[in-house]
Design a protein around this motif. Structure first.
Motif, PDB file in Angstrom:
ATOM      1  N   ASP A   1      -8.909  -3.335  10.489  1.00  0.00           N
ATOM      2  CA  ASP A   1      -9.442  -4.273  11.466  1.00  0.00           C
ATOM      3  C   ASP A   1     -10.806  -3.813  11.960  1.00  0.00           C
ATOM      4  N   GLU A   2     -11.126  -2.523  11.785  1.00  0.00           N
ATOM      5  CA  GLU A   2     -12.388  -1.961  12.261  1.00  0.00           C
ATOM      6  C   GLU A   2     -13.281  -1.428  11.139  1.00  0.00           C
ATOM      7  N   PHE A   3     -12.672  -0.867  10.092  1.00  0.00           N
ATOM      8  CA  PHE A   3     -13.450  -0.184   9.065  1.00  0.00           C
ATOM      9  C   PHE A   3     -13.091  -0.694   7.674  1.00  0.00           C
ATOM     10  N   PHE A   4     -14.014  -0.506   6.751  1.00  0.00           N
ATOM     11  CA  PHE A   4     -13.712  -0.753   5.353  1.00  0.00           C
ATOM     12  C   PHE A   4     -12.888   0.416   4.817  1.00  0.00           C
ATOM     13  N   SER A   5     -11.967   0.115   3.915  1.00  0.00           N
ATOM     14  CA  SER A   5     -11.160   1.155   3.278  1.00  0.00           C
ATOM     15  C   SER A   5     -11.006   0.830   1.806  1.00  0.00           C
TER      16      SER A   5
ATOM     17  N   PRO B   1     -14.364   8.884  11.394  1.00  0.00           N
ATOM     18  CA  PRO B   1     -13.218   8.146  10.863  1.00  0.00           C
ATOM     19  C   PRO B   1     -13.140   8.280   9.345  1.00  0.00           C
ATOM     20  N   ALA B   2     -11.926   8.487   8.842  1.00  0.00           N
ATOM     21  CA  ALA B   2     -11.688   8.650   7.409  1.00  0.00           C
ATOM     22  C   ALA B   2     -10.236   8.326   7.121  1.00  0.00           C
ATOM     23  N   ILE B   3      -9.909   8.188   5.872  1.00  0.00           N
ATOM     24  CA  ILE B   3      -8.512   7.947   5.524  1.00  0.00           C
ATOM     25  C   ILE B   3      -7.672   9.130   5.979  1.00  0.00           C
ATOM     26  N   GLY B   4      -6.568   8.852   6.650  1.00  0.00           N
ATOM     27  CA  GLY B   4      -5.758   9.898   7.244  1.00  0.00           C
ATOM     28  C   GLY B   4      -4.644  10.373   6.322  1.00  0.00           C
ATOM     29  N   VAL B   5      -4.023  11.464   6.713  1.00  0.00           N
ATOM     30  CA  VAL B   5      -2.921  12.013   5.935  1.00  0.00           C
ATOM     31  C   VAL B   5      -1.753  11.034   5.873  1.00  0.00           C
ATOM     32  N   CYS B   6      -1.713  10.094   6.793  1.00  0.00           N
ATOM     33  CA  CYS B   6      -0.691   9.056   6.780  1.00  0.00           C
ATOM     34  C   CYS B   6      -0.799   8.153   5.554  1.00  0.00           C
ATOM     35  N   CYS B   7      -2.000   8.041   5.002  1.00  0.00           N
ATOM     36  CA  CYS B   7      -2.269   7.065   3.938  1.00  0.00           C
ATOM     37  C   CYS B   7      -2.869   7.642   2.661  1.00  0.00           C
ATOM     38  N   TYR B   8      -3.358   8.877   2.706  1.00  0.00           N
ATOM     39  CA  TYR B   8      -4.134   9.408   1.587  1.00  0.00           C
ATOM     40  C   TYR B   8      -3.237  10.087   0.559  1.00  0.00           C
ATOM     41  N   GLU B   9      -2.601   9.265  -0.275  1.00  0.00           N
ATOM     42  CA  GLU B   9      -1.767   9.802  -1.339  1.00  0.00           C
ATOM     43  C   GLU B   9      -2.647  10.329  -2.465  1.00  0.00           C
TER      44      GLU B   9
END
Length: 257
Positions: free
Chosen positions: A235-239, A169-177
């Motif tokens: 809800d599951e991971f730190f970001s 799990p990692a920051i996705g292209v949906c969110c990684y500006e």
């Protein structure tokens, strides 16, 4: 999905279903004792959390996995591409300036913490060796996936086509500006433009696509992606990106049994 959510005792975690010969867990943010904004299973001492809480959280992680915390090999991550070969003599050590570890030593936990960067797990079933790496944009575009494969080749004679890579799990292209500096670095790679997506004049970077492509570049054929965005799934991971300036880090542990 190649990832399953499990309960290790009372601690929730994720595991790759294909990675059956490696004891491993991608822990969530749940099951610990830390107070907000580090609630609850923060396992990093570097984010400003209460030390006693982190110590208890770490104890719970290893107890849940059935691993020996005193033997764990940890790292001081610097968003680089250094990969270290470790063995019994490294048990209990914290290695400086290292973002990747490989070992063929049984019962030697490799441990790292994450808060948007991508965990990379690489397994060699022929030599029963495993690697763990930390890949943010700098490490990814620096080629840490390549470094991980090469280290396995040098240390164990691994054949890339027989290796199995797992993208956590990692920051996705949906969110990684990202900014132009990341775009320039991505474009230095053949096909790197495909890892960048533009929406409304803003650039977004696809960590998973980049790491998959770099493993493929080395000849790795089996590559499985968790498909979970840490920024979407707070809800599951730190970001760090979604929750900054203060949040925790979730733990990943791999160990050969």
């Amino acid at each position: 999905m190649s990832l399953e959510r499990v309960l290790l005792g009372e601690i929730p975690a994720y595991r790759f279903t294909r990675l059956t010969r490696v004891r491993h867990a991608i822990f969530t943010r749940h099951g610990g004792v830390s107070q907000p904004p580090f609630d609850t299973l923060n396992v990093s001492w570097a984010v400003g959390d209460d030390e006693a809480a982190v110590r208890e959280n770490v104890r719970r992680l290893y107890a849940a996995l059935g691993a020996d915390a005193t033997r764990a090999v940890r790292v001081r991550m610097v968003h680089g591409t250094r990969v270290a070969l470790v063995g019994a003599a490294d048990a209990g050590k914290r290695l400086p300036d290292t973002d990747g570890l490989i070992t063929a030593e049984r019962r030697l936990p490799l441990a790292m913490t994450f808060g948007d960067c991508q965990p990379l797990v690489l397994y060699d079933p022929e030599h029963h060796a495993v690697g763990l790496a930390h890949a943010g944009w700098r490490g990814t575009l620096g080629g840490i996936a390549l470094s991980l494969v090469r280290a396995m080749q040098v240390a164990f004679g691994a054949r890339p086509e027989r290796l199995q890579a797992f993208l956590g799990p990692a920051i996705g292209v949906c969110c990684y500006e990202v900014g132009e500096n990341v775009a320039r670095a991505a474009r230095t790679w053949p096909g790197g433009d495909a890892w960048l997506h533009e929406r409304d004049g803003r650039l977004f970077f696809d960590l998973s696509a980049a790491n998959r492509a770099l493993f493929q570049r080395m000849g790795v054929e089996v590559i499985e992606d968790a498909g979970l965005c840490t920024a979407c799934r707070t809800d599951e991971f730190f970001s760090y990106r979604r929750e900054k300036p203060a949040t925790g880090r979730f733990g990943v542990i791999v160990e050969l049994s």
